[in-house]
Design a protein around this motif. Structure first.
Motif, PDB file in Angstrom:
ATOM      1  N   GLY A  77       0.827  -1.204   0.000  1.00  0.00           N
ATOM      2  CA  GLY A  77       0.000   0.000   0.000  1.00  0.00           C
ATOM      3  C   GLY A  77       0.859   1.250   0.000  1.00  0.00           C
ATOM      4  N   THR A  78       0.534   2.203  -0.861  1.00  0.00           N
ATOM      5  CA  THR A  78       1.233   3.487  -0.882  1.00  0.00           C
ATOM      6  C   THR A  78       0.238   4.609  -0.609  1.00  0.00           C
ATOM      7  N   THR A  79       0.655   5.580   0.204  1.00  0.00           N
ATOM      8  CA  THR A  79      -0.162   6.751   0.496  1.00  0.00           C
ATOM      9  C   THR A  79       0.704   7.995   0.418  1.00  0.00           C
ATOM     10  N   CYS A  80       0.074   9.162   0.532  1.00  0.00           N
ATOM     11  CA  CYS A  80       0.758  10.420   0.238  1.00  0.00           C
ATOM     12  C   CYS A  80       1.861  10.769   1.222  1.00  0.00           C
ATOM     13  N   GLY A  81       1.629  10.582   2.517  1.00  0.00           N
ATOM     14  CA  GLY A  81       2.625  10.963   3.506  1.00  0.00           C
ATOM     15  C   GLY A  81       2.748  12.454   3.721  1.00  0.00           C
ATOM     16  N   TYR A  82       1.735  13.217   3.350  1.00  0.00           N
ATOM     17  CA  TYR A  82       1.811  14.681   3.460  1.00  0.00           C
ATOM     18  C   TYR A  82       1.868  15.174   4.903  1.00  0.00           C
ATOM     19  N   ALA A  83       1.409  14.365   5.847  1.00  0.00           N
ATOM     20  CA  ALA A  83       1.416  14.800   7.251  1.00  0.00           C
ATOM     21  C   ALA A  83       2.726  14.473   7.973  1.00  0.00           C
ATOM     22  N   VAL A  84       3.620  13.751   7.304  1.00  0.00           N
ATOM     23  CA  VAL A  84       4.899  13.411   7.930  1.00  0.00           C
ATOM     24  C   VAL A  84       5.848  14.609   7.812  1.00  0.00           C
ATOM     25  N   PRO A  85       6.405  15.088   8.912  1.00  0.00           N
ATOM     26  CA  PRO A  85       7.278  16.280   8.849  1.00  0.00           C
ATOM     27  C   PRO A  85       8.628  15.971   8.234  1.00  0.00           C
ATOM     28  N   TYR A  86       9.335  17.028   7.853  1.00  0.00           N
ATOM     29  CA  TYR A  86      10.707  16.893   7.387  1.00  0.00           C
ATOM     30  C   TYR A  86      11.642  16.719   8.582  1.00  0.00           C
ATOM     31  N   TYR A  87      12.572  15.788   8.451  1.00  0.00           N
ATOM     32  CA  TYR A  87      13.639  15.642   9.429  1.00  0.00           C
ATOM     33  C   TYR A  87      14.940  15.424   8.674  1.00  0.00           C
ATOM     34  N   GLN A  88      16.023  15.981   9.194  1.00  0.00           N
ATOM     35  CA  GLN A  88      17.326  15.782   8.584  1.00  0.00           C
ATOM     36  C   GLN A  88      18.063  14.668   9.297  1.00  0.00           C
ATOM     37  N   PHE A  89      18.546  13.706   8.528  1.00  0.00           N
ATOM     38  CA  PHE A  89      19.281  12.583   9.099  1.00  0.00           C
ATOM     39  C   PHE A  89      20.674  13.028   9.522  1.00  0.00           C
ATOM     40  N   LEU A  90      21.051  12.712  10.760  1.00  0.00           N
ATOM     41  CA  LEU A  90      22.380  13.058  11.278  1.00  0.00           C
ATOM     42  C   LEU A  90      23.290  11.846  11.335  1.00  0.00           C
ATOM     43  N   SER A  91      22.861  10.793  12.025  1.00  0.00           N
ATOM     44  CA  SER A  91      23.691   9.590  12.095  1.00  0.00           C
ATOM     45  C   SER A  91      22.884   8.460  12.702  1.00  0.00           C
ATOM     46  N   HIS A  92      23.419   7.240  12.547  1.00  0.00           N
ATOM     47  CA  HIS A  92      22.862   6.082  13.237  1.00  0.00           C
ATOM     48  C   HIS A  92      23.506   5.969  14.610  1.00  0.00           C
ATOM     49  N   ARG A  93      22.722   5.535  15.567  1.00  0.00           N
ATOM     50  CA  ARG A  93      23.238   5.334  16.921  1.00  0.00           C
ATOM     51  C   ARG A  93      23.995   4.002  16.990  1.00  0.00           C
ATOM     52  N   THR A  94      24.987   3.953  17.866  1.00  0.00           N
ATOM     53  CA  THR A  94      25.773   2.726  18.027  1.00  0.00           C
ATOM     54  C   THR A  94      25.607   2.106  19.414  1.00  0.00           C
ATOM     55  N   GLN A  95      24.806   2.741  20.289  1.00  0.00           N
ATOM     56  CA  GLN A  95      24.710   2.263  21.667  1.00  0.00           C
ATOM     57  C   GLN A  95      24.222   0.821  21.747  1.00  0.00           C
TER      58      GLN A  95
END
Length: 317
Positions: A131-149
């Motif tokens: 299933g695919t939908t618009c995703g218009y309500a999902v905010p923008y986020y900038q990826f910084l890094s993956h956690r290693t903990q």
């Protein structure tokens, strides 16, 4: 705005492999059972076999709800959504399956060289609907890094089991027998004890991993440990990211026969902590060289200053 498909098209396979995280949802059959949704975000753990089958490397955690629910009823949904670029949500619906660590099926997909610290299962899905939908309500986020903990924590626990030879039982218990970890020769600081304490049953008391899960697994050093220490990537620059966009003809291999291990093993770059340390050292180099040059000039001046003074006085006479 949305549509339903019977399989995953190529353009969505490419898009999914570019995402930094995904969500897994399962639920028990009981009407008062706990519905579970888990975020997954370790780069390189999600794999697309073909347009109707996907799987991911399941890492150790506090619970084992996904495995328990799949064992009971097999229902599973995996969700991807875009944080950057054009808005999009993709849901994969289907029948789940899992292969525990130590089984031939697991080892065919995750070799000892590729295994990440804490890896406990392969969780897969035979896709029945997309299933695919618009995703218009999902905010923008900038990826910084993956956690290693998580992997750092798991590596420490597995090191306890690896170093403590007395924590390896002489043989596996019959699956029908349950012996609490405290009554076994298992180090309470190791991963085997953690699995027995937290991963055998779900919140609702459903059986999850096998009752003797992990007790006979030989923890050994592998390239997967190195991969775990290098998985964190700063920024979304594709030149710095761990490559997981596998060519479609490789990514859609079948899970059977000799093709199960053809997908390439890709090692990322060093994590942000390592790069930060190197940057700090490099920043001090100019100061160090200036200090050394100053010392050399000072010592040279002291050595020849008297001779220089005598030469000037002699020239006056």
């Amino acid at each position: 705005m949305g549509q339903f498909l019977q399989e995953i098209p190529d353009y969505l396979i490419e898009w999914m492999l570019q995402q930094q995280m995904f969500w897994v949802a399962t639920a028990p059959l009981s009407s008062d059972g706990h519905v579970n949704i888990s975020p997954k975000g370790i780069k390189g753990t999600f794999h697309v076999v073909n347009s109707r089958r996907v799987w991911y490397e399941d890492l150790s955690g506090t619970g084992a709800e996904t495995v328990a629910h799949i064992r009971e009823n097999g229902r599973i949904t995996i969700l991807f959504h875009a944080f950057e670029g054009p808005a999009r949500i993709v849901r994969l619906y289907g029948k789940g399956f899992f292969y525990e660590l130590g089984t031939p099926e697991y080892e065919a997909l995750v070799t000892s060289e590729q295994r990440l610290a804490g890896s406990r299962a392969v969780i897969g899905m035979d896709v029945t609907k997309v299933g695919t939908t618009c995703g218009y309500a999902v905010p923008y986020y900038q990826f910084l890094s993956h956690r290693t903990q998580l992997m750092d924590w798991a590596a420490k626990k597995e090191s306890v089991d690896q170093d403590d030879s007395t924590s390896v039982p002489s043989g596996l218990l019959p699956p029908s027998i349950y012996t609490p970890a405290d009554d076994l020769n298992v180090n309470p600081k190791g991963m085997r004890h953690w699995w027995q304490l937290h991963n055998i049953v779900s919140l609702d008391g459903l059986p999850a991993f096998s009752r003797n899960f992990g007790l006979g697994f030989p923890f050994v050093f592998s390239l997967g440990r190195l991969r775990a220490s290098k998985i964190a990537i700063v920024g979304s620059n594709p030149k710095l990211s761990v490559a997981t966009t596998i060519a479609p003809q490789i990514a859609r291999l079948a899970l059977t026969g000799s093709e199960t291990s053809k997908a390439p093993f890709l090692i990322g770059v060093y994590d942000s902590q390592y790069r930060h340390s190197v940057s700090s050292i490099l920043a001090l180099l100019p100061f160090f060289f200036t200090l050394v040059i100053g010392i050399i000039i000072g010592r040279t001046y002291d050595r020849y200053s008297n001779l220089f003074t005598q030469t000037i006085l002699f020239s006056r006479f």
